[in-house]
Design a protein around this motif. Structure first.
Motif, PDB file in Angstrom:
ATOM      1  N   THR A  33      32.920  48.797  36.190  1.00  0.00           N
ATOM      2  CA  THR A  33      32.404  47.426  36.182  1.00  0.00           C
ATOM      3  C   THR A  33      33.545  46.416  36.261  1.00  0.00           C
ATOM      4  N   ASN A  34      34.580  46.627  35.454  1.00  0.00           N
ATOM      5  CA  ASN A  34      35.731  45.713  35.464  1.00  0.00           C
ATOM      6  C   ASN A  34      36.450  45.732  36.805  1.00  0.00           C
ATOM      7  N   GLN A  35      36.542  46.899  37.414  1.00  0.00           N
ATOM      8  CA  GLN A  35      37.199  47.014  38.710  1.00  0.00           C
ATOM      9  C   GLN A  35      36.411  46.251  39.776  1.00  0.00           C
ATOM     10  N   ALA A  36      35.095  46.379  39.753  1.00  0.00           N
ATOM     11  CA  ALA A  36      34.257  45.643  40.713  1.00  0.00           C
ATOM     12  C   ALA A  36      34.398  44.142  40.508  1.00  0.00           C
ATOM     13  N   THR A  37      34.447  43.717  39.254  1.00  0.00           N
ATOM     14  CA  THR A  37      34.617  42.299  38.936  1.00  0.00           C
ATOM     15  C   THR A  37      35.962  41.796  39.453  1.00  0.00           C
ATOM     16  N   LEU A  38      37.010  42.588  39.270  1.00  0.00           N
ATOM     17  CA  LEU A  38      38.335  42.205  39.754  1.00  0.00           C
ATOM     18  C   LEU A  38      38.348  42.111  41.276  1.00  0.00           C
ATOM     19  N   ARG A  39      37.778  43.089  41.938  1.00  0.00           N
ATOM     20  CA  ARG A  39      37.736  43.048  43.410  1.00  0.00           C
ATOM     21  C   ARG A  39      36.999  41.813  43.905  1.00  0.00           C
ATOM     22  N   ASP A  40      35.879  41.507  43.263  1.00  0.00           N
ATOM     23  CA  ASP A  40      35.103  40.335  43.654  1.00  0.00           C
ATOM     24  C   ASP A  40      35.917  39.061  43.458  1.00  0.00           C
ATOM     25  N   ALA A  41      36.575  38.956  42.302  1.00  0.00           N
ATOM     26  CA  ALA A  41      37.387  37.769  42.013  1.00  0.00           C
ATOM     27  C   ALA A  41      38.525  37.627  43.021  1.00  0.00           C
ATOM     28  N   ALA A  86      47.460  46.235  35.224  1.00  0.00           N
ATOM     29  CA  ALA A  86      46.540  45.128  34.983  1.00  0.00           C
ATOM     30  C   ALA A  86      47.271  43.922  34.397  1.00  0.00           C
ATOM     31  N   ALA A  87      48.244  44.174  33.531  1.00  0.00           N
ATOM     32  CA  ALA A  87      49.034  43.082  32.959  1.00  0.00           C
ATOM     33  C   ALA A  87      49.829  42.357  34.031  1.00  0.00           C
ATOM     34  N   ARG A  88      50.370  43.096  34.990  1.00  0.00           N
ATOM     35  CA  ARG A  88      51.109  42.465  36.084  1.00  0.00           C
ATOM     36  C   ARG A  88      50.183  41.616  36.961  1.00  0.00           C
ATOM     37  N   ILE A  89      48.958  42.114  37.183  1.00  0.00           N
ATOM     38  CA  ILE A  89      47.987  41.333  37.961  1.00  0.00           C
ATOM     39  C   ILE A  89      47.624  40.058  37.211  1.00  0.00           C
ATOM     40  N   GLU A  90      47.364  40.206  35.911  1.00  0.00           N
ATOM     41  CA  GLU A  90      47.023  39.047  35.084  1.00  0.00           C
ATOM     42  C   GLU A  90      48.153  38.017  35.105  1.00  0.00           C
ATOM     43  N   ASP A  91      49.387  38.467  34.939  1.00  0.00           N
ATOM     44  CA  ASP A  91      50.538  37.568  34.942  1.00  0.00           C
ATOM     45  C   ASP A  91      50.719  36.880  36.304  1.00  0.00           C
ATOM     46  N   ILE A  98      40.559  44.751  31.876  1.00  0.00           N
ATOM     47  CA  ILE A  98      41.042  46.089  32.249  1.00  0.00           C
ATOM     48  C   ILE A  98      42.234  46.470  31.384  1.00  0.00           C
ATOM     49  N   LYS A  99      43.148  45.539  31.207  1.00  0.00           N
ATOM     50  CA  LYS A  99      44.336  45.797  30.390  1.00  0.00           C
ATOM     51  C   LYS A  99      43.941  46.219  28.976  1.00  0.00           C
ATOM     52  N   GLY A 100      43.062  45.480  28.368  1.00  0.00           N
ATOM     53  CA  GLY A 100      42.666  45.772  26.988  1.00  0.00           C
ATOM     54  C   GLY A 100      41.906  47.070  26.856  1.00  0.00           C
ATOM     55  N   SER A 101      40.944  47.286  27.739  1.00  0.00           N
ATOM     56  CA  SER A 101      40.124  48.489  27.603  1.00  0.00           C
ATOM     57  C   SER A 101      40.917  49.756  27.892  1.00  0.00           C
ATOM     58  N   GLU A 137      49.595  53.172  31.673  1.00  0.00           N
ATOM     59  CA  GLU A 137      50.063  52.874  33.028  1.00  0.00           C
ATOM     60  C   GLU A 137      49.104  51.902  33.715  1.00  0.00           C
ATOM     61  N   VAL A 138      47.816  52.150  33.594  1.00  0.00           N
ATOM     62  CA  VAL A 138      46.823  51.247  34.185  1.00  0.00           C
ATOM     63  C   VAL A 138      46.880  49.889  33.482  1.00  0.00           C
ATOM     64  N   ALA A 139      47.039  49.898  32.167  1.00  0.00           N
ATOM     65  CA  ALA A 139      47.146  48.648  31.412  1.00  0.00           C
ATOM     66  C   ALA A 139      48.351  47.833  31.888  1.00  0.00           C
ATOM     67  N   ALA A 140      49.448  48.497  32.197  1.00  0.00           N
ATOM     68  CA  ALA A 140      50.647  47.800  32.675  1.00  0.00           C
ATOM     69  C   ALA A 140      50.408  47.166  34.044  1.00  0.00           C
TER      70      ALA A 140
END
Length: 86
Positions: A36-44, A76-81, A60-63, A71-74
């Motif tokens: 769900t989070n991945q689909a939301t990110l792709r849409d955004a 996601a953190a780079r995308i967020e930043d 995504i980072k938190g979950s 590794e996935v959290a890292a």
């Protein structure tokens, strides 16, 4: 990233001890949330809405961090930043 495991199962084993069924249930739920989070990110990303990108990447980072997916959290953190920096 290299030698970093995608999922640090030892973290879940510490929490759940010998309850492999509990670990399996948690991972199954995490997979659903992750999809769900991945689909939301792709849409955004497709809409170029940086606030929504930040929010989805943060989720995504938190979950993933909560289940030892460092590794996935890292990533996601780079995308967020990057979204925050525009």
């Amino acid at each position: 990233m290299g030698d970093t495991p995608i999922l640090e199962i030892s973290r879940l084993e510490e929490i759940f001890e010998d309850d492999s069924g509990g670990i399996a249930d948690l991972l199954e739920a995490a997979m659903g949330t992750g999809a769900t989070n991945q689909a939301t990110l792709r849409d955004a990303l497709s809409r170029h809405v940086l606030e929504d990108v930040m929010r989805a990447a943060h989720a995504i980072k938190g979950s993933t961090a909560n289940i030892g997916g460092n590794e996935v959290a890292a990533v996601a953190a780079r995308i967020e930043d990057a979204a925050r920096a525009q």
